[in-house]
Write a protein that holds these residues in place. Structure first.
Motif, PDB file in Angstrom:
ATOM      1  N   VAL A 161      19.320  80.335 -17.089  1.00 47.30           N
ATOM      2  CA  VAL A 161      19.179  79.954 -18.425  1.00 47.30           C
ATOM      3  C   VAL A 161      19.607  78.345 -18.558  1.00 47.30           C
ATOM      4  N   ALA A 214      23.497  77.783 -23.126  1.00 47.40           N
ATOM      5  CA  ALA A 214      23.524  76.914 -22.077  1.00 47.40           C
ATOM      6  C   ALA A 214      25.078  76.272 -21.719  1.00 47.40           C
ATOM      7  N   ARG A 225      15.901  76.862 -17.957  1.00 46.63           N
ATOM      8  CA  ARG A 225      14.863  77.079 -18.841  1.00 46.63           C
ATOM      9  C   ARG A 225      15.198  77.061 -20.401  1.00 46.63           C
ATOM     10  N   TYR A 226      16.572  77.188 -20.749  1.00 43.18           N
ATOM     11  CA  TYR A 226      16.860  77.221 -22.186  1.00 43.18           C
ATOM     12  C   TYR A 226      17.994  76.345 -22.160  1.00 43.18           C
ATOM     13  N   GLU A 244      16.294  84.750 -21.943  1.00 42.57           N
ATOM     14  CA  GLU A 244      17.428  84.327 -21.897  1.00 42.57           C
ATOM     15  C   GLU A 244      18.454  85.647 -22.143  1.00 42.57           C
ATOM     16  N   ASP A 300      18.257  73.804 -24.295  1.00 43.95           N
ATOM     17  CA  ASP A 300      18.823  73.698 -25.733  1.00 43.95           C
ATOM     18  C   ASP A 300      19.374  74.773 -26.382  1.00 43.95           C
ATOM     19  N   SER A 301      19.378  75.793 -25.669  1.00 41.98           N
ATOM     20  CA  SER A 301      20.242  77.156 -26.224  1.00 41.98           C
ATOM     21  C   SER A 301      21.776  76.907 -26.410  1.00 41.98           C
TER      22      SER A 301
END
Length: 738
Positions: free
Chosen positions: A247, A257, A250-251, A221, A253-254
């Motif tokens: 991002v 995002a 794949r991420y 990330e 919940d980051s």
């Protein structure tokens, strides 16, 4: 070509009287851009007195003239002769010889001349020679030799020299089979970026190479975001989008995002692809409704709806922002943007209601003033002069007007000019003339220049004659005053109120007494110039420095000193014309005034060939990547390498065509063309439409971006001076002062 004039003039000072007349003839011919005549004059030197011709390095200067004229065959033996002598011209001659061989594909002779340059020039010449030797080796298929030469130039570390072209060094390592070392250099380049918030071209080149060799690699990330940021700053939005989408997918919940989605939307907006942008603005609000990015997306998405003509949806979203975020620091933008959108829709009545709501909500603050200015512009666009005057009178009492810092802002000078303009439309000529005269005119005063032009127009109106004559008589009486300030003011007014040469000459004489020559920049002293040959061959850096030095010398000169009492050579130091041959060539080919190109170039880059702005605009003409690529495609240049924008000839070539394209969209509207160059043609079309006029005096106040309005005023003020100093072929004019 002005640089050649300096070089010839410097040599002229040390020339013997036997050929001084020929030197002067050559100087005059170059000033007039009559290169054939200059060549003839120099050939006469050679035939009459060859020893002094060579002693004065005239063979090098003659070679430069031939090269400017496009006769490389004639230039070549002259450069070779100059390169064979020890002296100041030798490294310059070797540089030109190496370039000529490079362009002709003779890599062997290019290496020969570059090897000689290693021992003939200073540190800068040696660094350049090593870089070009490395490139020569790479083109010759000798990747290992390229690595050896380039690494030696940087002494094994990523020096400033290597930062400028280190991606090539890394590629050479890769081509030579040393993938580990090449990869390491690229990573270090990115990690050692001098300014992470404004990554340079070396950093961009590094991630482009890494992306090419790491296809399919899971970067993580943080690395995706780092590379996206570099691409986004450099306006490589498609490449940035690949990393941002990684991002998002794949991420999800980051915490990063939501901003990744917002940055994708911003990228599409920057490209004016608003339909695509809206999809992403809506997506971030749907997926992450409580995030800060969702709030930003609501405000930015409102503007995007307006750009695609969905005004109702845009206003609805601005209202939602106002209701949901009443304490947000950008609340005023929701109100003021709604006013502008309603004007774009043609609904002046509703726009005035929103302006009134803005004034009530932000009473006593800057947004109230900006809303008041919006009302004034509405009345100006409708030709409702009395209502416009009432609003402008109210604005005159405001302390803070926004200026170039606030979108939709104005300045004291603009308000004063608009008052005078409105008074003129109301046929209140005496008041209009007084107001125009109260606005100082000078070398960098846009509204002062516009006021003087309006005064010339008023002089032709029969009904205004009495008012003009009365003020001219009053100004003429002031020339006799015992008070120096009164004499000065009277002389300035006389110059602006009449075209009579006798009266103007008298006023100019009074001005010269009131403004002594000792307080003005001195006539150019050729002996004090820096090395003229450096000016000739390294025009960008030295001309940039000369321009900065001239501006410093003029800093304390009153802004209203008329150019008519300043020597033209002093003015040309401040408004120089470097790269004249290329500018004239491409400007004339595209039907563009070369003086307008010079004014834009001066404002954009101060003639620095390697300039790069905070918005990733590059080169003399400061092209952003999207405009450069689009213009290049129109000219048949596919896959334009953005680094080519640092080439003066490429920058000028593209700039002339782009200005021609803008001129077709805004014929006979120089201010609109200049505004488009800075703020984009789509925005300018909206501003012109709001003004309901092709008249610059009604359009320029409508420019919404403070930076663009300031830019237009500075460029147009410079364009005015360039027209006074040079003709259409950039040949210096002869003025009374000179």
């Amino acid at each position: 070509m002005r640089c050649l004039t300096y070089a010839l003039a410097l040599i002229f000072l040390i020339a013997t009287s036997a050929y001084a007349q020929n030197a002067e003839a050559a100087i005059d011919a170059i000033e007039r851009r009559e290169y054939a005549a200059a060549i003839d004059a120099l050939r006469q030197f050679e035939n009459a007195d060859r020893p002094n011709f060579l002693k004065g390095n005239y063979d090098y200067l003659l070679a430069r003239l031939y090269e400017f004229a496009g006769d490389t065959a004639a230039a070549l033996p002259l450069y070779q002769a100059a390169s064979a002598r020890t002296g100041p011209t030798r490294p310059y001659a070797l540089t030109h010889l190496a370039r000529i061989m490079h362009d002709s594909g003779n890599l062997f002779l290019e290496r020969v001349y570059l090897d000689q340059l290693l021992s003939a020039g200073d540190a800068a010449f040696r660094a350049s020679a090593r870089l070009h030797l490395a490139r020569n080796a790479e083109r010759s298929g000798n990747a290992r030799r390229a690595v050896q030469v380039a690494a030696a130039a940087g002494k094994g570390k990523i020096s400033e020299f290597l930062r400028n072209d280190t991606a090539l060094l890394a590629q050479w390592y890769l081509h030579a089979g040393d993938a580990a070392r090449g990869h390491a250099i690229l990573v270090r380049l990115i990690d050692e970026t001098p300014n992470p918030d404004a990554p340079d071209d070396a950093t961009l080149s590094a991630i482009q190479t890494l992306d090419a060799i790491e296809t399919g690699t899971d970067l993580g990330e943080e690395e995706h975001l780092k590379r996206a940021k570099i691409y986004q700053f450099n306006r490589e939005f498609a490449a940035a989008r690949l990393h941002l989408e990684a991002v998002v997918s794949r991420y999800a919940d980051s915490a990063n995002a939501p901003n990744a989605i917002l940055d994708i939307a911003r990228g599409f907006s920057q490209l004016s692809e608003y339909v695509e942008a809206l999809k992403w603005f809506e997506r971030v609000q749907e997926r992450y409704p409580e995030s800060t990015a969702a709030k930003d997306a609501l405000l930015l998405g409102s503007a995007a709806y307006g750009r695609v003509g969905k005004y109702r949806e845009a206003i609805t979203r601005y209202q939602r922002f106002i209701e949901k975020f009443p304490a947000d620091e950008r609340l005023d933008r929701a109100y003021l943007n709604a006013v502008d959108l309603l004007r774009d829709q043609g609904d002046d009545s509703e726009a005035q209601k929103w302006a009134l709501k803005t004034r009530e909500r932000f009473a006593g603050k800057l947004p109230e003033t900006l809303a008041l200015f919006s009302e004034a512009r509405i009345f100006l666009s409708r030709g409702e002069w009395r209502s416009a005057l009432d609003k402008l009178d109210s604005l005159e009492s405001r302390h803070e007007l926004g200026g170039a810092q606030a979108p939709g802002g104005t300045t004291r000078g603009e308000i004063q000019f608009l008052r005078a303009f409105v008074l003129e439309q109301l046929a209140r000529y005496g008041e209009a003339i007084d107001q125009y005269l109260a606005i100082p005119d000078g070398r960098a005063e846009y509204y002062g220049g516009r006021s003087t032009d309006r005064l010339k127009g008023v002089q032709k109106i029969d009904a205004a004659q009495a008012a003009i004559l009365a003020r001219l008589a009053s100004a003429s009486e002031m020339l006799k005053s015992r008070s120096a300030p009164d004499r000065r003011r009277g002389a300035l007014n006389v110059i602006r109120l009449t075209d009579s040469s006798d009266i103007r000459s008298l006023a100019i004489g009074v001005l010269r007494q009131a403004i002594p020559a000792s307080s003005l920049p001195a006539e150019v002293d050729w002996k004090s110039l820096i090395d003229a040959l450096r000016l000739d061959d390294r025009g960008g850096e030295e001309v940039e420095q000369a321009t900065v030095a001239a501006e410093s010398a003029w800093r304390n000169i009153p802004i209203d000193v008329p150019t008519s009492i300043v020597t033209s050579s002093s003015m040309r130091e401040l408004y120089s014309a470097p790269f004249a041959a290329s500018i004239v060539k491409y400007a004339q080919r595209n039907g563009v005034d070369p003086r307008l190109m010079l004014a834009i170039m001066r404002q954009e880059s101060r003639f620095a060939v390697d300039a790069k702005s905070a918005s990733a605009a590059r080169g003399l003409m400061q092209f952003i990547s999207s405009a450069a690529t689009r213009t290049g495609t129109n000219l048949g240049i596919e896959n334009l390498d953005q680094r080519e924008l640092y080439s003066p000839s490429m920058s000028i070539f593209l700039g002339a065509r782009y200005l021609a394209d803008l001129g077709m969209q805004f014929p006979q509207q120089a201010e609109a063309v200049v505004a488009s160059y800075n703020g984009g043609p789509d925005n300018v079309k909206r501003w012109v439409a709001r003004s309901r006029s092709g008249n610059a005096d009604r359009f320029v106040p409508e420019i919404q971006f403070g930076q663009t309005k300031d830019y237009v005023q500075k460029v147009m003020a410079g364009y005015r001076v360039y027209r006074e100093l040079y003709d259409e072929k950039l040949r210096p004019r002869v003025t009374n002062a000179s």
